[in-house]
Design an enzyme around this catalytic site. Structure first.
Site, PDB file in Angstrom:
ATOM      1  N   ILE A 159       0.838  -1.214   0.000  1.00  0.00           N
ATOM      2  CA  ILE A 159       0.000   0.000   0.000  1.00  0.00           C
ATOM      3  C   ILE A 159       0.866   1.255   0.000  1.00  0.00           C
ATOM      4  O   ILE A 159       0.568   2.235  -0.701  1.00  0.00           O
ATOM      5  CB  ILE A 159      -0.945  -0.030   1.236  1.00  0.00           C
ATOM      6  CG1 ILE A 159      -1.955  -1.179   1.092  1.00  0.00           C
ATOM      7  CG2 ILE A 159      -1.658   1.310   1.405  1.00  0.00           C
ATOM      8  CD1 ILE A 159      -2.737  -1.492   2.370  1.00  0.00           C
TER       9      ILE A 159
ATOM     10  N   TYR B 213      -2.009  -7.924  16.480  1.00  0.00           N
ATOM     11  CA  TYR B 213      -2.225  -7.086  15.291  1.00  0.00           C
ATOM     12  C   TYR B 213      -3.504  -6.252  15.458  1.00  0.00           C
ATOM     13  O   TYR B 213      -3.484  -5.034  15.298  1.00  0.00           O
ATOM     14  CB  TYR B 213      -2.337  -7.980  14.047  1.00  0.00           C
ATOM     15  CG  TYR B 213      -2.548  -7.198  12.776  1.00  0.00           C
ATOM     16  CD1 TYR B 213      -1.476  -6.585  12.131  1.00  0.00           C
ATOM     17  CD2 TYR B 213      -3.818  -7.055  12.219  1.00  0.00           C
ATOM     18  CE1 TYR B 213      -1.662  -5.847  10.967  1.00  0.00           C
ATOM     19  CE2 TYR B 213      -4.012  -6.324  11.066  1.00  0.00           C
ATOM     20  CZ  TYR B 213      -2.936  -5.722  10.429  1.00  0.00           C
ATOM     21  OH  TYR B 213      -3.128  -4.985   9.283  1.00  0.00           O
TER      22      TYR B 213
HETATM   23  P1  NAD Z   1       3.595  -4.708   3.046  1.00  0.00           P
HETATM   24  O1  NAD Z   1       4.263  -5.793   3.806  1.00  0.00           O
HETATM   25  O2  NAD Z   1       3.507  -4.811   1.568  1.00  0.00           O
HETATM   26  O3  NAD Z   1       4.261  -3.292   3.393  1.00  0.00           O
HETATM   27  C1  NAD Z   1       4.590  -2.942   4.707  1.00  0.00           C
HETATM   28  C2  NAD Z   1       5.873  -2.120   4.673  1.00  0.00           C
HETATM   29  O4  NAD Z   1       6.188  -1.770   6.033  1.00  0.00           O
HETATM   30  C3  NAD Z   1       7.068  -2.904   4.107  1.00  0.00           C
HETATM   31  O5  NAD Z   1       7.728  -2.147   3.103  1.00  0.00           O
HETATM   32  C4  NAD Z   1       7.925  -3.126   5.305  1.00  0.00           C
HETATM   33  O6  NAD Z   1       9.325  -3.193   5.032  1.00  0.00           O
HETATM   34  C5  NAD Z   1       7.572  -1.930   6.183  1.00  0.00           C
HETATM   35  N1  NAD Z   1       7.946  -2.209   7.552  1.00  0.00           N
HETATM   36  C6  NAD Z   1       7.636  -3.324   8.281  1.00  0.00           C
HETATM   37  N2  NAD Z   1       8.277  -3.294   9.452  1.00  0.00           N
HETATM   38  C7  NAD Z   1       8.995  -2.161   9.484  1.00  0.00           C
HETATM   39  C8  NAD Z   1       9.893  -1.580  10.423  1.00  0.00           C
HETATM   40  N3  NAD Z   1      10.184  -2.210  11.560  1.00  0.00           N
HETATM   41  N4  NAD Z   1      10.453  -0.404  10.132  1.00  0.00           N
HETATM   42  C9  NAD Z   1      10.207   0.216   8.959  1.00  0.00           C
HETATM   43  N5  NAD Z   1       9.360  -0.268   8.022  1.00  0.00           N
HETATM   44  C10 NAD Z   1       8.789  -1.470   8.284  1.00  0.00           C
HETATM   45  O7  NAD Z   1       2.157  -4.579   3.693  1.00  0.00           O
HETATM   46  P2  NAD Z   1       0.871  -3.698   3.328  1.00  0.00           P
HETATM   47  O8  NAD Z   1      -0.251  -4.639   3.254  1.00  0.00           O
HETATM   48  O9  NAD Z   1       1.126  -2.758   2.232  1.00  0.00           O
HETATM   49  O10 NAD Z   1       0.712  -2.898   4.708  1.00  0.00           O
HETATM   50  C11 NAD Z   1       0.661  -1.495   4.802  1.00  0.00           C
HETATM   51  C12 NAD Z   1      -0.213  -1.115   5.980  1.00  0.00           C
HETATM   52  O11 NAD Z   1      -1.557  -1.501   5.707  1.00  0.00           O
HETATM   53  C13 NAD Z   1       0.173  -1.815   7.291  1.00  0.00           C
HETATM   54  O12 NAD Z   1       0.100  -0.902   8.351  1.00  0.00           O
HETATM   55  C14 NAD Z   1      -0.887  -2.875   7.429  1.00  0.00           C
HETATM   56  O13 NAD Z   1      -1.107  -3.240   8.763  1.00  0.00           O
HETATM   57  C15 NAD Z   1      -2.078  -2.172   6.813  1.00  0.00           C
HETATM   58  N6  NAD Z   1      -3.147  -3.074   6.398  1.00  0.00           N
HETATM   59  C16 NAD Z   1      -2.903  -4.008   5.424  1.00  0.00           C
HETATM   60  C17 NAD Z   1      -3.925  -4.875   5.060  1.00  0.00           C
HETATM   61  C18 NAD Z   1      -3.737  -5.930   3.990  1.00  0.00           C
HETATM   62  O14 NAD Z   1      -4.576  -6.829   3.856  1.00  0.00           O
HETATM   63  N7  NAD Z   1      -2.691  -5.871   3.190  1.00  0.00           N
HETATM   64  C19 NAD Z   1      -5.166  -4.800   5.699  1.00  0.00           C
HETATM   65  C20 NAD Z   1      -5.373  -3.842   6.686  1.00  0.00           C
HETATM   66  C21 NAD Z   1      -4.353  -2.979   7.018  1.00  0.00           C
END
Ligand code: NAD
Length: 254
Positions: free
Chosen positions: A13, A152
């Site tokens: 995202i 989470y």
């Molecule tokens: P993703 O894994 O593709 O991206 C998450 C990013 O966060 C990665 O680039 C990762 O390196 C970075 N990250 C993780 N730990 C870190 C740290 N310790 N320090 C710095 N950066 C760090 O996941 P996504 O699905 O794009 O998630 C983005 C946001 O959306 C998150 O907060 C997630 O909880 C939220 N979200 C995602 C979903 C889903 O289904 N994908 C649903 C609800 C909420």
């Protein structure tokens, strides 16, 4: 040209949001574990401080927006690290950048929450309270023995409440603060859950009225809306972008 800082900019995202905003001429200051303008581990309190200073430095007094997107899924890390990154890694950067955002007009911040905050039953109150009270070590300690899915959901519930508690004062400081609650979105975070033998079947069975997982670009569009002038009267809103799951589970929540 606008300047927006985005954590979690390297994947999913966050990366989709960078692409969308860059296409519109926005200068991005990305923060992530790698492949970003600022390399920082947001699980580490000192690195969070460093990231705040680096964002202020790199945005050169022109910060228009902040998106707190970095996050770990239920099976991506130990539960206390999930709480550290998803809650403290978001809220400490948010608070640390408030003064910088309030220097300019029409600034906005967007937290990426989750519909797990409203659809997962039985989230433990104590760990949510510890996060909201800023009791860092206590929150991490309470999370240690929790199931990852609860850690989470708890991190996202606390983040949702923390942003709504702050939004009125932030509005007075000239900064709009809002959130997005995505449902299941096809990213590496979701894929890790789908590949897990314990929670994979539960994710697949979770009802999505619109009939499938979302794409990161759909969430990026909602983030761009909450950052931009079309949402100029939104303050403390949490926009569900989850294909209808929250409406299905909690139709009478209003
Ligand atoms: P993703 O894994 O593709 O991206 C998450 C990013 O966060 C990665 O680039 C990762 O390196 C970075 N990250 C993780 N730990 C870190 C740290 N310790 N320090 C710095 N950066 C760090 O996941 P996504 O699905 O794009 O998630 C983005 C946001 O959306 C998150 O907060 C997630 O909880 C939220 N979200 C995602 C979903 C889903 O289904 N994908 C649903 C609800 C909420």
């Amino acid at each position: 040209m606008k300047c927006v800082a985005i954590t979690g900019s390297a994947s999913g995202i966050g990366a989709a949001t960078c692409r969308r905003l860059e296409k519109a001429g926005t200068r991005i200051v990305g923060v992530d574990l790698g492949n970003a303008d600022i390399i920082a581990d947001l699980a580490d309190p000192e690195e969070r401080e460093g990231a705040i200073s680096a964002i202020i430095d790199k945005s050169r007094g022109e910060l228009d927006g902040v998106v707190l997107c970095a996050g770990l899924g239920p099976v991506s890390a130990p539960p206390k690290v999930i709480v550290g990154v998803n809650y403290f890694g978001a809220i400490e950067l948010l608070d640390g950048l408030k003064d910088e955002l309030s220097k300019k007009e029409n600034t906005a911040a967007v937290c990426i929450c989750s519909n797990s905050a409203t659809t997962v039953p039985g989230i433990p109150d104590d760990v949510v309270a510890a996060m909201l009270e800023g009791k860092h070590d206590e929150a991490l300690s309470l999370a240690t023995d929790m199931d990852g899915s609860y850690a989470y959901a708890a991190s996202k519930l606390a983040l949702s409440r923390a942003l709504r508690r702050r939004a009125p004062a932030w509005a007075e400081a000239g900064v709009r603060l809002n959130g997005i609650a995505p449902g299941a979105v096809q990213t590496p975070l979701l894929q890790a859950g789908l590949d897990d033998s314990m929670i994979g079947p539960a994710i697949r069975e979770f009802p999505i009225p619109m009939g499938g997982f979302g794409e990161p670009e759909q969430i990026a569009a909602s983030i761009a809306f909450l950052l931009g002038p079309d949402s100029s009267f939104c303050c403390g809103s949490i926009l569900f972008a989850d294909g209808g799951t929250d409406a299905l589970v909690r139709p009478d929540s209003f």
